[in-house]
Structure formats: structure tokens, C-alpha cells
Design an enzyme around this catalytic site. Sequence first.
Site, PDB file in Angstrom:
ATOM      1  CE  LYS A 143     -18.284   5.993 -32.711  1.00  0.00           C
ATOM      2  NZ  LYS A 143     -17.564   5.287 -31.630  1.00  0.00           N
ATOM      3  CG  ASP A 149     -16.626   1.643 -31.976  1.00  0.00           C
ATOM      4  OD1 ASP A 149     -16.414   0.632 -31.288  1.00  0.00           O
ATOM      5  OD2 ASP A 149     -16.251   2.785 -31.631  1.00  0.00           O
ATOM      6  CG  MET A 150     -23.119  -1.194 -36.071  1.00  0.00           C
ATOM      7  SD  MET A 150     -22.449  -1.504 -37.731  1.00  0.00           S
ATOM      8  CE  MET A 150     -22.285  -3.286 -37.716  1.00  0.00           C
ATOM      9  NE  ARG A 157     -17.552  -3.266 -28.230  1.00  0.00           N
ATOM     10  CZ  ARG A 157     -16.867  -2.231 -28.757  1.00  0.00           C
ATOM     11  NH1 ARG A 157     -17.492  -1.260 -29.374  1.00  0.00           N
ATOM     12  NH2 ARG A 157     -15.549  -2.202 -28.682  1.00  0.00           N
ATOM     13  CB  THR A 169     -25.117  -4.220 -21.272  1.00  0.00           C
ATOM     14  OG1 THR A 169     -26.251  -3.555 -20.716  1.00  0.00           O
ATOM     15  CG2 THR A 169     -24.865  -5.516 -20.505  1.00  0.00           C
ATOM     16  NE  ARG A 228     -22.569   7.804 -30.173  1.00  0.00           N
ATOM     17  CZ  ARG A 228     -21.741   8.487 -30.959  1.00  0.00           C
ATOM     18  NH1 ARG A 228     -22.212   9.377 -31.808  1.00  0.00           N
ATOM     19  NH2 ARG A 228     -20.440   8.275 -30.917  1.00  0.00           N
TER      20      ARG A 228
HETATM   21  C1  LIG Z   1     -18.005  -1.169 -24.428  1.00  0.00           C
HETATM   22  C2  LIG Z   1     -19.143  -0.542 -25.151  1.00  0.00           C
HETATM   23  C3  LIG Z   1     -19.040  -0.306 -26.503  1.00  0.00           C
HETATM   24  C4  LIG Z   1     -20.133   0.241 -27.207  1.00  0.00           C
HETATM   25  N1  LIG Z   1     -20.039   0.361 -28.563  1.00  0.00           N
HETATM   26  C5  LIG Z   1     -21.137   0.783 -29.242  1.00  0.00           C
HETATM   27  C6  LIG Z   1     -21.156   0.788 -30.658  1.00  0.00           C
HETATM   28  O1  LIG Z   1     -20.186   0.430 -31.335  1.00  0.00           O
HETATM   29  N2  LIG Z   1     -22.289   1.229 -31.281  1.00  0.00           N
HETATM   30  C7  LIG Z   1     -23.393   1.634 -30.578  1.00  0.00           C
HETATM   31  O2  LIG Z   1     -24.415   1.984 -31.182  1.00  0.00           O
HETATM   32  N3  LIG Z   1     -23.393   1.654 -29.226  1.00  0.00           N
HETATM   33  C8  LIG Z   1     -22.298   1.240 -28.548  1.00  0.00           C
HETATM   34  N4  LIG Z   1     -22.329   1.241 -27.184  1.00  0.00           N
HETATM   35  C9  LIG Z   1     -23.408   1.952 -26.453  1.00  0.00           C
HETATM   36  C10 LIG Z   1     -24.599   1.057 -26.232  1.00  0.00           C
HETATM   37  O3  LIG Z   1     -25.244   0.785 -27.456  1.00  0.00           O
HETATM   38  C11 LIG Z   1     -25.620   1.727 -25.286  1.00  0.00           C
HETATM   39  O4  LIG Z   1     -26.067   2.915 -25.864  1.00  0.00           O
HETATM   40  C12 LIG Z   1     -25.080   2.033 -23.899  1.00  0.00           C
HETATM   41  O5  LIG Z   1     -24.196   1.037 -23.466  1.00  0.00           O
HETATM   42  C13 LIG Z   1     -26.234   2.127 -22.872  1.00  0.00           C
HETATM   43  O6  LIG Z   1     -26.928   0.917 -22.844  1.00  0.00           O
HETATM   44  P1  LIG Z   1     -26.892  -0.121 -21.615  1.00  0.00           P
HETATM   45  O7  LIG Z   1     -26.795  -1.495 -22.204  1.00  0.00           O
HETATM   46  O8  LIG Z   1     -25.846   0.219 -20.667  1.00  0.00           O
HETATM   47  O9  LIG Z   1     -28.344  -0.063 -20.990  1.00  0.00           O
HETATM   48  P2  LIG Z   1     -29.228   1.138 -20.446  1.00  0.00           P
HETATM   49  O10 LIG Z   1     -30.550   0.518 -20.211  1.00  0.00           O
HETATM   50  O11 LIG Z   1     -29.135   2.325 -21.328  1.00  0.00           O
HETATM   51  O12 LIG Z   1     -28.536   1.505 -19.078  1.00  0.00           O
HETATM   52  C14 LIG Z   1     -28.538   0.635 -17.961  1.00  0.00           C
HETATM   53  C15 LIG Z   1     -27.955   1.384 -16.779  1.00  0.00           C
HETATM   54  O13 LIG Z   1     -26.570   1.672 -17.018  1.00  0.00           O
HETATM   55  C16 LIG Z   1     -26.232   2.959 -16.550  1.00  0.00           C
HETATM   56  N5  LIG Z   1     -25.874   3.825 -17.689  1.00  0.00           N
HETATM   57  C17 LIG Z   1     -26.096   3.560 -19.003  1.00  0.00           C
HETATM   58  N6  LIG Z   1     -25.596   4.539 -19.788  1.00  0.00           N
HETATM   59  C18 LIG Z   1     -25.075   5.447 -18.948  1.00  0.00           C
HETATM   60  C19 LIG Z   1     -24.397   6.682 -19.139  1.00  0.00           C
HETATM   61  N7  LIG Z   1     -24.180   7.186 -20.356  1.00  0.00           N
HETATM   62  N8  LIG Z   1     -23.975   7.373 -18.041  1.00  0.00           N
HETATM   63  C20 LIG Z   1     -24.175   6.883 -16.805  1.00  0.00           C
HETATM   64  N9  LIG Z   1     -24.806   5.702 -16.563  1.00  0.00           N
HETATM   65  C21 LIG Z   1     -25.251   5.000 -17.603  1.00  0.00           C
HETATM   66  C22 LIG Z   1     -27.442   3.480 -15.833  1.00  0.00           C
HETATM   67  O14 LIG Z   1     -27.353   3.079 -14.491  1.00  0.00           O
HETATM   68  C23 LIG Z   1     -28.577   2.749 -16.516  1.00  0.00           C
HETATM   69  O15 LIG Z   1     -29.717   2.648 -15.727  1.00  0.00           O
HETATM   70  C24 LIG Z   1     -21.293   0.629 -26.483  1.00  0.00           C
HETATM   71  C25 LIG Z   1     -21.382   0.388 -25.119  1.00  0.00           C
HETATM   72  C26 LIG Z   1     -20.353  -0.199 -24.458  1.00  0.00           C
HETATM   73  C27 LIG Z   1     -20.502  -0.486 -22.998  1.00  0.00           C
END
Ligand SMILES: Cc1cc2nc3c(=O)[nH]c(=O)nc-3n(C[C@H](O)[C@H](O)[C@H](O)COP(=O)(O)OP(=O)(O)OC[C@H]3O[C@@H](n4cnc5c(N)ncnc54)[C@H](O)[C@@H]3O)c2cc1C
Length: 315
Positions: free
Chosen positions: A100, A141-142, A191, A233, A295
Amino acid sequence: MSLLRQPLLMVSRSRRVKELVSTLPVSAGVVRSYVPGETTESAVAVAGDLVADGRWVTLDFLGEDTTDLEQAEATVAAYVELLRELAARGLGHRAEVSVKLSSVGQALPDSATGSGHKVALENARTICRAARNAGTTVTLDMEDHTTTDSTLAILRELRQDFPETGAVLQAALHRTEADCRALAYEGSRVRLCKGAYLEPEHVAFQSRLDVDKSYVRCLKVLLAGQGYPMIATHDPRMIEIAGAVAGRHGRHRGSYEFQMLYGVRPVEQQRLAAAGETVRVYIPYGTEWYGYLMRRLAERPANLSFFLKSLISKK
Ligand SMILES: Cc1cc2nc3c(=O)[nH]c(=O)nc-3n(C[C@H](O)[C@H](O)[C@H](O)COP(=O)(O)OP(=O)(O)OC[C@H]3O[C@@H](n4cnc5c(N)ncnc54)[C@H](O)[C@@H]3O)c2cc1C
């Protein structure tokens, strides 16, 4: 979006809430479920276990919004030590680091340093050099939308010497489809995530449906392009669509990868890896886990009662 997401992200900005939550030990169940440890040693051990299990990893030394130059320098030193350890254990081929920029100077007041942006660029350069020596890469990271231009400008500078540096784009932002087009060139590691920050209406989609639609549009751009998409995701629909779109563009496995967070859907991580996909797990570690944890709780308010119980019993 979940009804609780916005209030939780807002409450997490309160200093009093931070002081209260930060009294939890890292061993508390809810913290430990997302953050496997505080030390380099514990992070490298978890990385080794995941690699032995057929997954890839990216490690994040936790910290953000650092307003102290010495702390930013300590973060750089922590990454250099981590990269040395990863190389020493022969993990460089499957383990990279996520950084970050606000933890290495981007958030420093210009009055104190001349330019937080420049400090972050030079510090990120040091980490990129250490990563290359360890045989691996860095992904930036963003963070929230106020940092996007500065982060992409630093990415462009870094890529002149370290073209392997990865970018992160957030489908929640209106600008991201255009950013995907600009970054879908050969060798460009991008990513794609949905976005974890509370963002205002004038820059970001507000409903889950609109964010998901944007995610699919961005996926299509990246998978049709010449770069290396990193599909971050846990959403089963997005994962399925990504697989179908990759197939439609004749992409072979290994020309893109899936990414998930440590502790989230581990069985799905294993399933995808067993099916021959590249799956990279994001491992955060360190003592500065507050922002990261909040978060994660906002994404999964179902964990809230579990979390409140930990807070009351302090275990
Ligand atoms: C490898 C990686 C790097 C990332 N880097 C960044 C970044 O640099 N900047 C940024 O803004 N965001 C980052 N994120 C976070 C991302 O933006 C989302 O906030 C997060 O991944 C939840 O979104 P989702 O796509 O999983 O979908 P969602 O619709 O939120 O979740 C789908 C399903 O995944 C499961 N799930 C999701 N989150 C959780 C949790 N916290 N605990 C338990 N189960 C969960 C649940 O089953 C949910 O129904 C990153 C995520 C990943 C996987």
C-alpha cells in the site's frame, strides 16, 4: 450493498473505535481468521504451507495512511527483510508482495517531506529492487479514490525499470473500465477487485448490482487484452463468468490467475487449484491490522456478532 457496509466503514474511521478494537490480541479468533500472524516468520511459514498445498501467495505487511517518515522507512525495511526470507526459503517463484503506497509515504504531508508522492515512489522502488533480487514481483494495492491518480502515476514510473510491477483496479469506480483499457497491454499485470472503500456517488457505483456489472465489463476488457489479469474475487458468479470469458478468448490456464484473501473461501481456493487454475492467496500480517479487519467485517457483516463477542471477552 449490505445495509451494514456503509455504517461499518464510517464507524471504522472513529479514533475511539480504533482504540477499543486495537486492544484485541492478534490471536483473537476473528482477527486470526483474517490475519495469520504479526511477524515475518509467521507470515513466511503460512506462505510455505500454502505453496506446499499448490497455491501461490502475495504477502502484505499491514499498515496504511502513515504520516510518519520513520514509520514509512520501517515498513520498507520490513518488506526487504520479508523478501530476503522468501528467497532464502526458495519461495520467490510463487510468493510476491503487495504494497500500500500510503504505508510507505504517499500520505505524508508535503510540508514535512517536500512530496509524499515522491517519497512513496522512491520507497516503492527500493521494494521493487529487493523483489527482483528475490526473483519475484510487487503489486501496488489500490486505496481510496483520492489516491488513484497518484498510485497509477507511481505505477507508470516504476514500470519503466520494473515492468513486472502489478496494478490494482477497483470495479466500483466509474473510471475503472477506461483504466482497464489503458492497462491491458502485453506484460501488464492487473488485479481486478470490486473495491473495499467507502466511496462517494460522484466517483463510484453505489449498488452491488452496478459494481458487479462493472466488474464483468472490466473482466471482458482485461481478458480480451494482452496483459495478465489477476481476478481477485470470492464471488462464485464472477469466478464462473471469468472462466467462461477466458475460454472465449482462447486464454490458457496460467495466462491469468485467480486471487482470494487468506481465510476467505479456502475450499474454493483448493477446488480451483486442483482444477489446474493458478490461485494466489493474499496474506496480510503485522500489528497494524485494524483497517484491514474493519474492511473485511464490512464485507461480511455476518461476522459481526462473532467479532463483538471477541471484543467483550478479549480473546
Ligand atoms: C487478492 C485480493 C486483493 C485485494 N486487493 C484490494 C485492493 O488493493 N484494493 C481494494 O479496494 N480492495 C481489494 N480487495 C478487496 C475487494 O475489493 C473486495 O472488497 C473483496 O474481495 C470482497 O469482494 P468480492 O469480490 O469477494 O465479492 P463480494 O460480493 O463482496 O463477496 C462474494 C462472497 O465472497 C465471500 N466473502 C467476501 N468477502 C468476505 C469476507 N471478508 N469474509 C468472508 N467471506 C467473504 C462471501 O461468501 C460473499 O458472499 C482485494 C481482494 C482480494 C481477493
